[in-house]
Design an enzyme around this catalytic site. Sequence first.
Site, PDB file in Angstrom:
ATOM      1  N   ASP A 192     -12.075   7.213   3.855  1.00 56.50           N
ATOM      2  CA  ASP A 192     -10.840   7.031   4.618  1.00 56.50           C
ATOM      3  C   ASP A 192     -10.400   5.562   4.638  1.00 56.50           C
ATOM      4  O   ASP A 192      -9.300   5.245   5.077  1.00 56.50           O
ATOM      5  CB  ASP A 192     -11.033   7.559   6.045  1.00 56.50           C
ATOM      6  CG  ASP A 192      -9.719   7.773   6.776  1.00 56.50           C
ATOM      7  OD1 ASP A 192      -8.659   7.720   6.106  1.00 56.50           O
ATOM      8  OD2 ASP A 192      -9.755   7.994   7.997  1.00 56.50           O
TER       9      ASP A 192
ATOM     10  N   LYS B 226     -10.087  13.124   7.944  1.00 55.75           N
ATOM     11  CA  LYS B 226      -9.592  12.780   9.281  1.00 55.75           C
ATOM     12  C   LYS B 226      -9.559  14.027  10.164  1.00 55.75           C
ATOM     13  O   LYS B 226      -9.434  15.138   9.656  1.00 55.75           O
ATOM     14  CB  LYS B 226      -8.154  12.248   9.167  1.00 55.75           C
ATOM     15  CG  LYS B 226      -8.020  10.854   8.600  1.00 55.75           C
ATOM     16  CD  LYS B 226      -6.558  10.442   8.543  1.00 55.75           C
ATOM     17  CE  LYS B 226      -6.390   9.056   7.944  1.00 55.75           C
ATOM     18  NZ  LYS B 226      -6.966   7.967   8.750  1.00 55.75           N
TER      19      LYS B 226
ATOM     20  N   ASP C 102      -2.570  10.412   3.367  1.00 54.46           N
ATOM     21  CA  ASP C 102      -3.954  10.002   3.587  1.00 54.46           C
ATOM     22  C   ASP C 102      -4.674  11.039   4.443  1.00 54.46           C
ATOM     23  O   ASP C 102      -4.553  11.029   5.664  1.00 54.46           O
ATOM     24  CB  ASP C 102      -3.972   8.625   4.268  1.00 54.46           C
ATOM     25  CG  ASP C 102      -5.395   8.135   4.530  1.00 54.46           C
ATOM     26  OD1 ASP C 102      -6.334   8.726   3.972  1.00 54.46           O
ATOM     27  OD2 ASP C 102      -5.547   7.145   5.280  1.00 54.46           O
TER      28      ASP C 102
ATOM     29  N   ARG D  84      -7.476  -0.416   1.169  1.00 60.80           N
ATOM     30  CA  ARG D  84      -7.992  -1.687   0.641  1.00 60.80           C
ATOM     31  C   ARG D  84      -8.419  -1.553  -0.819  1.00 60.80           C
ATOM     32  O   ARG D  84      -8.350  -2.509  -1.589  1.00 60.80           O
ATOM     33  CB  ARG D  84      -9.134  -2.182   1.542  1.00 60.80           C
ATOM     34  CG  ARG D  84     -10.292  -1.237   1.635  1.00 60.80           C
ATOM     35  CD  ARG D  84     -11.212  -1.560   2.803  1.00 60.80           C
ATOM     36  NE  ARG D  84     -10.675  -1.086   4.092  1.00 60.80           N
ATOM     37  CZ  ARG D  84     -11.301  -1.209   5.254  1.00 60.80           C
ATOM     38  NH1 ARG D  84     -12.475  -1.811   5.326  1.00 60.80           N
ATOM     39  NH2 ARG D  84     -10.762  -0.762   6.363  1.00 60.80           N
TER      40      ARG D  84
ATOM     41  N   GLU E  31      -9.256   3.796   2.298  1.00 59.06           N
ATOM     42  CA  GLU E  31      -8.788   3.843   0.911  1.00 59.06           C
ATOM     43  C   GLU E  31      -7.764   2.767   0.577  1.00 59.06           C
ATOM     44  O   GLU E  31      -7.633   2.358  -0.561  1.00 59.06           O
ATOM     45  CB  GLU E  31      -8.215   5.232   0.597  1.00 59.06           C
ATOM     46  CG  GLU E  31      -6.773   5.489   1.047  1.00 59.06           C
ATOM     47  CD  GLU E  31      -6.556   5.374   2.551  1.00 59.06           C
ATOM     48  OE1 GLU E  31      -7.535   5.558   3.301  1.00 59.06           O
ATOM     49  OE2 GLU E  31      -5.422   5.089   2.964  1.00 59.06           O
TER      50      GLU E  31
ATOM     51  N   LYS F 270       0.856  -1.188   0.000  1.00 57.38           N
ATOM     52  CA  LYS F 270       0.000   0.000   0.000  1.00 57.38           C
ATOM     53  C   LYS F 270       0.891   1.238   0.000  1.00 57.38           C
ATOM     54  O   LYS F 270       1.721   1.416   0.891  1.00 57.38           O
ATOM     55  CB  LYS F 270      -0.903   0.011   1.239  1.00 57.38           C
ATOM     56  CG  LYS F 270      -1.620   1.355   1.479  1.00 57.38           C
ATOM     57  CD  LYS F 270      -2.526   1.333   2.717  1.00 57.38           C
ATOM     58  CE  LYS F 270      -3.101   2.726   3.028  1.00 57.38           C
ATOM     59  NZ  LYS F 270      -3.947   2.743   4.237  1.00 57.38           N
TER      60      LYS F 270
ATOM     61  N   ASP G 200       1.767   6.566   5.322  1.00 56.41           N
ATOM     62  CA  ASP G 200       0.765   5.582   4.909  1.00 56.41           C
ATOM     63  C   ASP G 200       1.207   4.804   3.662  1.00 56.41           C
ATOM     64  O   ASP G 200       0.428   4.080   3.071  1.00 56.41           O
ATOM     65  CB  ASP G 200      -0.577   6.298   4.666  1.00 56.41           C
ATOM     66  CG  ASP G 200      -1.781   5.404   4.924  1.00 56.41           C
ATOM     67  OD1 ASP G 200      -1.612   4.362   5.562  1.00 56.41           O
ATOM     68  OD2 ASP G 200      -2.877   5.753   4.451  1.00 56.41           O
TER      69      ASP G 200
END
Length: 513
Positions: free
Chosen positions: A361, A291, A284, A365, A363, A279, A302
């Site tokens: 959020d 967030k 993010d 996956r 994201e 990933k 991230d």
Amino acid sequence: MAHSPKIDFVGFKDIAPASKGRAAKAGGGTLAVLAGADLSFAPETAKILGAATVLIARAAATAKFKAHSGSALDLLAPEGLPFDRLIVIGTAKKNDKEEAAAPDFVSLGGAIMGRLDGQTKTTLVFDPKDAPADAAAAAADIMLGMRLRAYKFDLYKTKKKDEDKPSVDAHVSIAVADTAAAKRAAKNRDALAEGVTLARTLVNEPPNVLFPAAFADRAKELAKLGIVIDVLGEKELTKLGFRTLLGVGQGSDRESKVVIMRWNGAKNAKAKPVAFIGKGVCFDTGGISIKPAGGMEDMKGDMAGAACVVGLMQALALRKAKVNAIGAIGLVENMPDGKAQRPGDIVKSLSGQTVEIINTDAEGRLVLADVLWYVQDKYKPQFMVNLATLTGAILIALGNEYAGLFSNNDELSTRLSQAGTATGEKVWRMPLGPNYDKLLDSKFADMKHVGGRHAGSITAAQFLQRFVNGVPWAHLDIAGTGMASPASDINQSWGSGWGVRLLDRLVADHYEG
Ligand code: BES
Ligand code: MN
Ligand code: ZN
């Protein structure tokens, strides 16, 4: 900037104490020696220390130094030893059953480096008797630990205080019985140190510097090691149908990228590859489901999964691993914007399955879904391991100690667990199952991509599993281990480079030859 102290291996005769007729002079820097339980010294160490052992015993008694692993006795070198400073490092260790245990030499090396001031030359005496099994491997592990400890990310500090000066200038000589064997064993560890260093730096870099295209450029530099690199931009990704990945990046001005790295090291060029997927959310914000502000700066990390994959590929290539390996990373930036994806949107993934977006959020996956599908479809790997800073919930469950392991395959899980124990990059297997999977059922699409508050790390893994098509697969949730790690003997950096040593070990122990 990747600080590498100079570490070499020398023979015992190169550091022999002054003999009769040759006056012992100070000025030799620091002498570091290892002491086991009851302040015991291996023969070569005792020989070099000579009469100094008496003084050490007195100092140890005064300081209540018991030579426990992790402790050290720091002394002025006594008259007669051609050194200025003398550090005695304890190695006595017990296992869970309170029995004497072998030291972890990587950590030991890190602990030693942590005591050096970085400016002075240091000589460490390592007698074969200090290592119960393989002395050359143990000496090389010490070197690895020293290098990992010396890493410091200070690229953006223009004013360096003296005490901040890292062990860059350190020059450590490790005195061993068999220098050739130690140097041989050190080669693989050097490759590993390079890989961990690269992974850490990628995680530490700020998000205005390391956006998807810039990250892809760093990955491209591995081409000089013989890794074949393909970078897919938005045009190609659109054509191929990476719609769940592109949906995450559509609110960003930065172009999304997918990088495929291929290392062909197996004797049989046609051997099925192993595959690692990361990933790479370069930042993010949460997107429209934005967030809270507090701590959001941490979301530059991230992309720790992708950083690990790049570091691993570098390590495999540097040590010329006899394996065919694929590294694939999905690089995006998750931003709120007029063009950003909305909760409620329905997107068709590369696999053909439709996904109802619930919370923008979640994201990571979505990025992984398309990359997993693409890799298994195109490269037919023996297995896929993906790494992702996927859920805050894994921090609630496991903290910073273990990464969460989710897998459809017991053999792969066992191998990962064993590699974790061996390297100290530990994984803890978590459950998967149809009742968790059901939580992803959607009124409007084949699935929704968030399952609710409970078991958040598990439902995230269930979502990924829907994009795995019969291939042995493991997902490592590294939200607790890949960034903001507590400082340790071998890591003082925010970005830990977690996973490079784990996966290198997995490959070395089971998939080479
Ligand atoms: N990148 C985060 C997870 C994360 C949290 C990583 C803390 C490192 C430290 C991920 O994209 C995320 O936001 N996950 C959400 C999922 C939720 C919306 C279902 C989370 O964990 O809250
Ligand atoms: Mn998120
Ligand atoms: Zn994320």
